[in-house]
Scaffold this motif. Structure first.
Motif: not given
Lengths: 149, 537
Positions: B259-267, B301-305, B391-395
């Protein structure tokens, strides 16, 4: 009684200790289709995602929602989707190649038509992965895909 | 640490694990790709080396100088590198890029992130502006502090400055930009202004990489049998916190990692800048310790909200021990991008002990003591995983609504910050100045131009071909040309459009830097390499 027919294979980022998962192949072409699914369906159980590329971004929301398995038409385990699938333990078959040689021959003559044909072979079909018994290759595992008829 | 020396010296204490053969002097190692590197054949009519240990050996043997064969020392930096040494490092970087990325070219295009396009635009920016920012950082902090901060990051966990790929990128990604612009005919390799940019690409990378690797003399992990170690204090810290895991806990740990890796890549817009490994540390009787940083919340990054709303940490940090016997390990590679690849491909069956930490503070001027990390308990993991996946889904939902151009710019922003010189501005306390005074994010006119040239398969087919076959990597000439197309065409047009300089973007050149600019507005600070022998203390 159902039978299992080997329909093709691809590159898997990781070997699995057991055969599976099983599920019905659902093709995703646009982000809106992914958003629509994850907004309306909490549990993606029974769905095998089919996407074109081996990039991670397009499949991200599917992976976050625990999709049981993924098939891609392009990419390798070194692609970002391959790396993420390995980390998440999500079974994944990359650059799926059908067993039917008349279809694979299309790859050289009309690549887009080939991808479309491969997708149509899988879309809506119930399939089962075997990422247990394939050969170990250069940095990946031979991933076998069976159709359950 | 020299891996081959270490294993040789400690052989009696180590079990006869198969994977330790990767440190035998004469091994060729395993092949992770059937492809071969064509660059040395295309440039010099030589052979085509493979990937891996055999490829590394071939590249070292066929270099003109011994700069990649030997262990680099501080004296090499003090005397200055020769043109042949620069070119050997560039050729090695070309092979290393093939080694790390060649199979990725088959992955096709993403339906949501236009990565080929943002990468192309960012690479061009890297080469145009990156060398100037490299000079600026060293002008401000000096070579000694520059190197010491990278050395010190070996003693901390969960910061971006430690990320191997970010250091690799200030060499390779900047040169990718050079390859792109040369391919498009913007200038020739003997252009004197371009030679200056190349030198200010390779030299800061070499010093930074030398420091990051503890001054052991290796500049790439591939030169050292694909390994890099953290400081012993970090190894001891995580080893003391290790807990054995059963199958159920491995699964939970993997969920957190995934999960963290996925969000890390998305971020980081589908980029490896969001995750990086250190290792393989050889522990106990030859088992493997991996220390992994996953960057899940970048406030710049603004999308880090999507992460900030959920109080997701700056980084999720995992350490785990792999029993090589349990997974039948034959080779473990930590690539220079910070990604692990193993043979067999899956290392999870070998994971037997783990520990987990969260870090909330982004990079700091001095390393944060390890005691300030928050240790994550097992009972907290499911909630953290749920928050991260939400957070990933919202991103994803946010990005799906963005325009193509917006996504290209966001990806460009990621690449400007992380896999580039940007990643060291925050710990050096230079971020605010670079943002406010030096117009850090601004896109150079030549980058904007190149964006339109991406169409017509330049980014998706021609560029990968020129990068990964090695065809596009050009040598630095012994004698640069007197003429500069970059000055006469690229800069002239940029200045007509209101570009002030490659360092300052569209902002006026500040008075304190004005006297350090030459007639072409190229930044030329006086930065002698005056690092003392005790620079690591």
């Amino acid at each position: 009684m159902s039978t299992e027919v080997l329909v093709g294979e691809g590159m898997a980022p990781a070997r699995l200790p057991t055969v599976g998962p099983e599920g019905v192949v659902r093709r995703f072409r646009k982000p809106a289709e992914v958003v629509n699914l994850v907004s309306t369906t909490k549990d993606l159980k029974g769905i095998i995602g089919l996407v074109r590329g081996g990039t991670m971004g397009f499949s991200a929301a599917l992976l976050a929602h625990g999709i049981p398995g993924m098939i891609t038409l392009e990419g390798a385990p070194q692609s970002h989707l391959g790396i993420i699938a390995r980390e998440m333990g999500t079974p994944c078959v990359m650059t799926f190649t059908p067993k039917d040689e008349s279809v694979t021959a299309m790859k050289e003559t009309d690549y887009e038509a080939y991808l479309e044909k491969v997708s149509s072979l899988l879309e809506g079909k119930k399939v089962k992965f075997d990422l247990k018994s394939g050969e170990e290759r250069e940095g990946w595992v031979q991933g076998l895909v069976y159709e359950i008829r | 640490m020299d891996y081959m020396e270490y294993v040789k010296e400690n052989r009696s204490k180590l079990k006869n694990y198969e994977w330790l053969k990767q440190f035998d002097e004469d091994t060729d190692g395993h092949r992770f790709t059937p492809m071969k590197f064509m660059g040395m054949k295309l440039k010099y009519g030589l052979d085509e080396p493979p990937d891996g240990i055999a490829g590394d050996r071939w590249m070292k043997q066929n270099a003109k100088t011994d700069i990649t064969r030997k262990k680099v020392t501080l004296d090499d930096f003090r005397r200055g590198l020769s043109v042949d040494e620069y070119n050997d490092l560039i050729n090695y970087a070309a092979w290393n890029s093939f080694d790390t990325l060649s199979l990725r070219v088959t992955e096709g295009l993403s339906e949501i992130i236009p990565r080929a396009q943002y990468e192309f635009t960012a690479f061009v920016r890297h080469f145009v502006r990156g060398p100037e920012f490299n000079k600026f950082v060293i002008h401000k902090v000096g070579w000694e502090r520059y190197m010491r901060r990278f050395y010190d990051t070996r003693k901390e966990i969960g910061v971006k400055i430690e990320h191997l790929g970010h250091t690799w990128a200030i060499m390779c990604c900047q040169l990718f930009g050079d390859i792109a612009l040369e391919s498009l005919g913007y200038f020739e390799p003997d252009d004197p202004l371009i030679v200056d940019k190349k030198i200010w690409t390779v030299l800061p990378w070499a010093a930074r990489s030398f420091a990051l690797k503890g001054g052991d003399g290796y500049l790439m992990t591939s030169q050292n049998r694909y390994g890099i170690t953290k400081d012993q204090s970090v190894v001891d810290f995580v080893m003391n916190k290790m807990e054995p895991v059963d199958a159920k806990r491995v699964k939970l740990f993997q969920q957190l990692d995934g999960a963290a890796t996925l969000l890390g890549y998305c971020m980081h817009y589908d980029c490896r800048a969001g995750m990086g490994d250190y290792g393989p540390h050889i522990v106990e009787d030859g088992k493997i310790l991996i220390i992994r940083g996953i960057y899940t919340n970048e406030p710049l990054f603004s999308w880090s909200e999507v992460a900030q709303r959920r109080n997701i940490p700056f980084s999720v940090n995992l350490a785990f021990i792999i029993n090589p016997e349990k997974m039948g390990l034959q080779e473990y590679r930590v690539l220079d991008l910070g990604t692990s690849f193993t043979r067999p491909a899956d290392f999870w069956p070998g994971v037997e002990r783990v520990c987990m930490f969260l870090r909330y503070e982004p990079d700091t001027p001095e390393p944060l003591p390890l005691s300030k990390l928050r240790r994550l308990t097992w009972s907290e993991v499911p909630d953290v995983v749920n928050d991260i996946n939400a957070a990933t889904t919202e991103w994803y939902q946010e990005v799906a609504k963005m325009t193509h151009r917006q996504k290209v710019y966001n990806g460009y922003q990621v690449y400007s910050m992380d896999p580039s010189v940007g990643s060291c501005l925050r710990p050096f306390g230079l971020w605010d100045y670079c943002d406010e005074v030096l117009d850090f994010w601004e896109v150079p006119p030549v980058s904007s131009d190149s964006y339109y040239q991406v169409k017509g398969k330049v980014a998706t087919e021609i560029m990968p071909q020129r990068l990964f076959t090695g065809a596009g990597w050009t040598d630095i000439p012994v004698k640069p040309s007197a003429k500069s197309k970059y000055r006469d065409d690229v800069l002239k047009r940029a200045y007509e459009l209101g570009w002030e300089s490659d360092l300052t973007g569209t902002k006026p050149i500040p008075s304190e830097l004005k006297s350090l600019m030459d007639e072409d507005r190229i930044f030329r600070p006086d930065v002698k390499f005056n690092v003392p022998d005790n620079w690591m203390k």
